[in-house]
Scaffold this motif. Structure first.
Motif, PDB file in Angstrom:
ATOM      1  N   GLN A  60      -2.440 -60.415 -14.995  1.00 17.02           N
ATOM      2  CA  GLN A  60      -3.355 -59.609 -15.794  1.00 17.02           C
ATOM      3  C   GLN A  60      -2.661 -58.368 -16.354  1.00 17.02           C
ATOM      4  O   GLN A  60      -2.978 -57.924 -17.464  1.00 17.02           O
ATOM      5  N   VAL A  85      -7.627 -55.155  -8.611  1.00 22.77           N
ATOM      6  CA  VAL A  85      -7.179 -56.506  -8.279  1.00 22.77           C
ATOM      7  C   VAL A  85      -6.278 -56.421  -7.049  1.00 22.77           C
ATOM      8  O   VAL A  85      -5.278 -55.714  -7.043  1.00 22.77           O
ATOM      9  N   SER A  86      -6.622 -57.152  -6.007  1.00 28.80           N
ATOM     10  CA  SER A  86      -5.871 -57.072  -4.748  1.00 28.80           C
ATOM     11  C   SER A  86      -4.717 -58.066  -4.684  1.00 28.80           C
ATOM     12  O   SER A  86      -3.694 -57.789  -4.052  1.00 28.80           O
ATOM     13  N   SER A  87      -4.849 -59.222  -5.311  1.00 33.14           N
ATOM     14  CA  SER A  87      -3.791 -60.236  -5.273  1.00 33.14           C
ATOM     15  C   SER A  87      -2.638 -59.818  -6.174  1.00 33.14           C
ATOM     16  O   SER A  87      -2.844 -59.497  -7.364  1.00 33.14           O
ATOM     17  N   LEU A 107      -2.140 -62.389  -9.124  1.00 33.85           N
ATOM     18  CA  LEU A 107      -3.146 -62.204 -10.174  1.00 33.85           C
ATOM     19  C   LEU A 107      -2.948 -60.881 -10.897  1.00 33.85           C
ATOM     20  O   LEU A 107      -3.132 -60.783 -12.118  1.00 33.85           O
ATOM     21  N   PHE A 108      -2.541 -59.855 -10.158  1.00 32.69           N
ATOM     22  CA  PHE A 108      -2.315 -58.546 -10.777  1.00 32.69           C
ATOM     23  C   PHE A 108      -1.159 -58.608 -11.768  1.00 32.69           C
ATOM     24  O   PHE A 108      -1.235 -58.031 -12.864  1.00 32.69           O
ATOM     25  N   SER A 139     -10.797 -52.172 -13.889  1.00 26.36           N
ATOM     26  CA  SER A 139     -10.884 -53.572 -13.474  1.00 26.36           C
ATOM     27  C   SER A 139      -9.537 -54.137 -13.063  1.00 26.36           C
ATOM     28  O   SER A 139      -9.455 -55.030 -12.215  1.00 26.36           O
TER      29      SER A 139
END
Length: 333
Positions: free
Chosen positions: A319, A310-312, A315-316, A306
């Motif tokens: 997280q 994550v592409s951003s 955001l990556f 998961s």
């Protein structure tokens, strides 16, 4: 404020690159593009950063003399090219470093290498854009210099901590200490535990200075600081994410590949959904496991699916830090 009504006279630039111009860096790279091709013709590898050019070569221990002669011939041609293009080389700032594993250190030549009209003795370490590289690639010199610099900064901060609020003290430590620890952290993958402990001691001392307590684990948890091993994994995974999404240098992105690209010809059903990277085999684990094509895929594959999808980048990062923080302090009481 009045707008000036006059302009200076124009002057054509016949040679060189205008200093201080917005396009100066790009124009200079275009100006010296042929120089990189010249180096490759000698079967050597160039690496350029602005006006700092490095030349790499690889050989077996019994071929060091041939490599030294090839480097000398290449530099002769480089010097000739620079003179013909109104550039000036500086042999006095040139350094020669032979790298090998710790077991082959006795095979490293100690004789000087001819650089133009001068002879340069090999050194045991060089400083490259703030990173110290040892002849055995242990990075011990870099860690020692980082520890010395950071503790000197902590000593100065300690003398003024009583007149600073906590948020200002924390900002000062992050700017002058933690940033130095994090610099080039991805290259520290696989270093010895002793060096990791030295770097961790910097963060421990910084945390005690901010929160004024001796119990280090609660301090790191309260400051939300990752430990050194997780910080290295964090930097590796961030760089890997950039490679996979086209925002990293091409010479890094080209040396890692998804398992889907390798298994595409096998028509495997699972190859359409996997996000893991290929971990190439290595001959010597002492140095091979620390190389980016090996260390980066291993760190990336250790992440949950998961998180890898994550592409951003923003955001990556968020997280990833949460995942590593929980992993770092789960078993610590």
């Amino acid at each position: 404020m009045r707008t000036p009504t006059t302009t200076s006279s124009r002057s054509p630039v016949v040679h060189g690159v205008p200093q201080g111009s917005v396009l100066g860096q790009i124009l200079f790279l275009l100006y010296v593009a042929d120089l990189l091709k010249l180096i490759k013709r000698h079967q050597l590898v160039p690496h350029a950063y602005a006006d700092d050019i490095q030349i790499y070569g690889f050989c077996r221990p019994n071929s060091v003399n041939c490599l030294a002669d090839r480097v000398s011939a290449c530099i002769d041609e480089v010097s000739s090219w620079m003179r013909s293009n109104r550039l000036q080389d500086n042999p006095s700032n040139t350094e020669v470093l032979w790298c090998s594993s710790s077991r082959r250190q006795h095979q490293i030549p100690t004789s000087p290498v001819r650089i133009g009209s001068t002879y340069v003795l090999p050194v045991t370490s060089v400083r490259d854009l703030g990173l110290y590289i040892d002849c055995d690639v242990s990075l011990q010199t870099h860690v020692t210099a980082t520890v010395r610099s950071c503790f000197a900064a902590l000593w100065q901060i300690r003398s003024v901590r009583w007149c600073l609020p906590r948020h200002a003290l924390l900002s000062l430590i992050c700017a002058l200490v933690v940033s130095k620890v994090d610099y080039c952290f991805s290259v520290l993958a696989g270093v010895s535990r002793q060096l990791l402990y030295k770097l961790q001691s910097i963060l421990n001392a910084a945390a005690r200075l901010v929160l004024r307590s001796k119990r280090i684990t609660p301090l790191l948890r309260e400051l939300q600081w990752l430990q050194v091993s997780e910080r290295i994994t964090f930097r590796l995974c961030i760089l890997t994410h950039r490679c996979l999404n086209g925002s990293a240098p091409a010479y890094l992105a080209e040396i890692i590949s998804l398992t889907t690209d390798v298994e595409r010809g096998r028509h495997l059903r699972s190859s359409t959904t996997t996000t893991t990277l290929v971990v190439p085999p290595v001959q010597r684990s002492t140095l091979g496991d620390r190389a980016f094509p090996v260390a980066a895929p291993r760190a990336w594959n250790s992440l949950p699916t998961s998180l890898r999808t994550v592409s951003s980048l923003v955001l990556f990062r968020h997280q990833l830090k949460t995942f590593l923080f929980v992993h770092s302090f789960t078993d610590i009481h």
